[in-house]
Motif scaffolding. Sequence first.
Motif, PDB file in Angstrom:
ATOM      1  N   GLY A  53       0.810  -1.204   0.000  1.00  0.00           N
ATOM      2  CA  GLY A  53       0.000   0.000   0.000  1.00  0.00           C
ATOM      3  C   GLY A  53       0.844   1.254   0.000  1.00  0.00           C
ATOM      4  N   ASN A  54       1.908   1.248   0.797  1.00  0.00           N
ATOM      5  CA  ASN A  54       2.800   2.404   0.817  1.00  0.00           C
ATOM      6  C   ASN A  54       3.501   2.587  -0.517  1.00  0.00           C
ATOM      7  N   LEU A  55       3.925   1.470  -1.113  1.00  0.00           N
ATOM      8  CA  LEU A  55       4.587   1.562  -2.423  1.00  0.00           C
ATOM      9  C   LEU A  55       3.650   2.162  -3.454  1.00  0.00           C
ATOM     10  N   LYS A  56       2.361   1.764  -3.373  1.00  0.00           N
ATOM     11  CA  LYS A  56       1.381   2.337  -4.292  1.00  0.00           C
ATOM     12  C   LYS A  56       1.226   3.820  -4.045  1.00  0.00           C
ATOM     13  N   GLY A  57       1.224   4.224  -2.772  1.00  0.00           N
ATOM     14  CA  GLY A  57       1.107   5.633  -2.458  1.00  0.00           C
ATOM     15  C   GLY A  57       2.284   6.440  -2.962  1.00  0.00           C
TER      16      GLY A  57
END
Length: 297
Positions: A53-57
Amino acid sequence: MSDDSQRPIVVKKIKKGGHGHHGGAWKIAYADFVTAMMAFFLLMWLLGSVSKGNLKGISDYFSNPLKVANSGGEGAGDATSLIKGGGNDITKQAGQVNKGSPAAEEAARDKRRLSDLKKKFEALMDDKAQTNSKLSQYKSQLKLDMVAEGLRIQIVDEQNRPMFKSGSSDLEPYARDILNEIGKLLNDVPNDLSVSGHTDATPFGGGQNGYSNWELSSDRANAARRQMIAGGGMDGKKVLRVNGFSDEVPIDKGNIYNPVNRRISIVVLNKDAEQDIRDQVGSPPPDTAASAPAAKS
């Protein structure tokens, strides 16, 4: 002749020694290289430590930073972010914010609802004290199981107790009683239904030209649907699909003439199966259809 003694004497002195001084420029270049390597390894460590999720953000931020900034500045990462969890150990899962999506929560509720319905059916079928329960009287002809589409309820024929009159879609009195009880129970759950009819492999011997087990199985499924509505008080809009399968899906594959292959199958659909059926025919969900403006004639 000129006097050679009057010529000027030129003395060339060649200095020999080590290389000239280069200064400290190389030290600055080396320091920059070491700093860049440290930053690179730190970046690799961080990327390996954060969640998807952080990588997507992060990806969304660099793709469109203005959009992310306007939406709150935290990126598009999910609630399983390791950053929000905090703590000394970045691999620790405890204490992290983990909110399930509405779709996942609804699927879990749907699964529990169907499981509870199955237990309710089984209780009525097993309770011999309930003399008024048609389900307990005809337990041998009722089969319950969970399938990919939801809860399947099958009413099968027995050798000396068929559900329908021979070669007809007319229900026998006891079959009406069973369908009435099932209709009452199914009206208490919000799930839609799929009703299908099955025959054995005995060829259809009478009736109009072209009438076969395909038509017979479809007519029997529709007769079961009508009985649950008329006799069981079930809401007619709960039935999403009515099918006839002829003798193509036997229970006893070793004996395709076995009476048990003649049956009515009622599936209480889970939400995924319901949506799949609607998608197959291009139908919108009920709430979307209700909100759509009526077509002008």
